[in-house]
Design an enzyme around this catalytic site. Structure first.
Site, PDB file in Angstrom:
ATOM      1  N   LYS A 111       1.010  -1.355   0.198  1.00  0.00           N
ATOM      2  CA  LYS A 111      -0.101  -0.073   0.114  1.00  0.00           C
ATOM      3  C   LYS A 111       0.821   1.348  -0.092  1.00  0.00           C
ATOM      4  CE  LYS A 111      -4.314  -1.544  -0.102  1.00  0.00           C
ATOM      5  NZ  LYS A 111      -4.458  -2.932   0.641  1.00  0.00           N
ATOM      6  N   LYS A 194      -7.408 -14.041 -13.639  1.00  0.00           N
ATOM      7  CA  LYS A 194      -8.565 -14.235 -13.238  1.00  0.00           C
ATOM      8  C   LYS A 194      -9.548 -13.230 -13.392  1.00  0.00           C
ATOM      9  CE  LYS A 194      -7.820 -12.635  -8.139  1.00  0.00           C
ATOM     10  NZ  LYS A 194      -9.027 -12.393  -7.465  1.00  0.00           N
ATOM     11  N   LYS A 197     -12.683  -7.072 -10.787  1.00  0.00           N
ATOM     12  CA  LYS A 197     -13.537  -6.014 -11.307  1.00  0.00           C
ATOM     13  C   LYS A 197     -12.429  -4.962 -11.779  1.00  0.00           C
ATOM     14  CE  LYS A 197     -13.414  -4.248  -6.341  1.00  0.00           C
ATOM     15  NZ  LYS A 197     -13.029  -5.737  -5.755  1.00  0.00           N
TER      16      LYS A 197
END
Ligand code: ADP
Ligand code: TRP
Length: 332
Positions: A111, A194, A197
């Site tokens: 992050k 995969k 979104k």
């Protein structure tokens, strides 16, 4: 009965990958365990959503999980912020979590690298809040993928540290319920990886999309000029479409197109049209439920309340124990 806890990130609409990779296992677990599934809205504050986005996403995810079959009478499906005990225990646990270990967490480092301008304290102590989510219900199992294993290890560390500090066995050590391997990885329509979104426009099949949108996405999925040799191995893009078909179509349909492929007679247009119709037949009843639940405040309210009550019950029991161990004493 053994206890399972899992957090759901409130990220909006769910796709086929979420269903086959996560929700389906939740449906099985609610039958066999005492389950606490919660929408992690406090966690999501690290990215500073607007109040409207936060509310919209929580509503969407709650409605979708209910539409997909999570049953408020079988599991405790709740919203994290409805359980103030979580924030209380988080405050206490933060006193025994150390800067060094928090900074070493892989997801924190990721992050920091991705958003160097938003390295807030909540991000640093994310593993403490996640540990609290789990420990507060004295969970035995946490269904986690590979990316969450380090967080679970930290959860055990924090729980053990608390136990050692007060010489008690307050928190049991939660074990990973490995969801990697057993569960299906649903491929995306445009991605090589995969379905996701964040896989770009057209990659994911969302339950709550208009039918025309889904049809178009499937019809636009990349294919090739077709097989040229009998029984040739399918290239990835084609195999991916067959893999999605395996989730929604009948055995006969799959065999039909498989054999057309093997004899080099397949017409991808027909194949995709069939795939689109079978996807839609699968998605439709769930979508209809999402639509009606999403705007039904009474139903949503009742479900969230039932879940919150169960979670608060369990959390408050732990908190009473914890407050006493720490030495808090009411003088009134
Ligand atoms: P996304 O990849 O779209 O951002 P999330 O990371 O929010 O999805 O995933 C939520 C849950 O759904 C996780 O448990 C994840 O493992 C599962 N999941 C997401 N995409 C897939 C997929 N394509 N196949 C299988 N499981 C998936
Ligand atoms: N960190 C998890 C994720 O990113 C979500 C989560 C929060 C969670 N608290 C949890 C998962 C407790 C399991 C148990 O997907």
């Amino acid at each position: 009965m053994e206890i399972v806890v899992s957090g759901i990130r409130p990220t909006g609409k769910l796709h086929l990958g979420n269903y086959f990779g996560a929700v389906k296992s939740f449906l099985q677990m609610q039958e066999n365990y005492q389950t606490y599934f919660f929408i992690a809205d406090i966690h999501s504050l690290t990215t500073h959503p607007t109040p409207a986005d936060l509310q919209g996403n929580v509503r969407q995810v709650l409605a979708e999980y209910l539409a997909m079959g999570l049953d408020p009478d079988k599991c405790a499906l709740f919203i994290q912020s409805d359980v103030p005990q979580i924030s209380e225990l988080y405050t206490y646990m933060n006193m025994n979590a150390y800067l060094g270990e928090l900074e070493r967490s892989a997801s924190f480092k990721d992050k920091v690298r991705a958003h160097p301008d938003n390295v807030n304290a909540g991000l640093l102590t994310y593993p403490v809040l996640m540990a609290v989510d789990i420990l507060i219900h004295k969970a035995d199992y946490v269904p986690v993928g590979k990316d969450q294993e380090q967080h679970l290890e930290m959860t055990r560390t924090f729980g053990r540290r608390f136990n050692n500090m007060y010489g008690v066995e307050c928190f049991p050590e939660p074990k990973a319920f490995s969801t990697t391997g057993e569960l299906i990885k649903v491929p995306g329509l445009t991605n090589q990886g995969k379905m996701s979104k964040s896989g770009g426009e057209g990659d994911a099949i969302f339950f709550d999309d208009e039918e025309e949108v889904t049809r178009k996405k499937i019809m636009r999925a990349v294919t090739d000029s077709g097989p040229t040799e009998l029984n040739q191995i399918k290239p990835e893009a084609i195999q991916n479409l067959f893999d999605i078909m395996k989730l929604v179509s009948t055995k006969d349909t799959i065999e039909h197109f498989d054999s057309l492929y093997n004899t080099c007679e397949i017409r991808y247009g027909d194949f995709k049209k069939q795939l689109a119709e079978d996807v839609l037949s699968f998605v439709r009843p769930i979508r209809e439920k999402i639509q009606s639940i999403k705007s039904d405040d009474t139903f949503l309210g009742k479900a969230a309340k039932t879940g919150a009550e169960k979670a608060i019950d369990s959390a408050e029991k732990t908190l009473r124990e914890v407050r006493e161990l720490i030495g808090f004493k009411r003088f009134y």
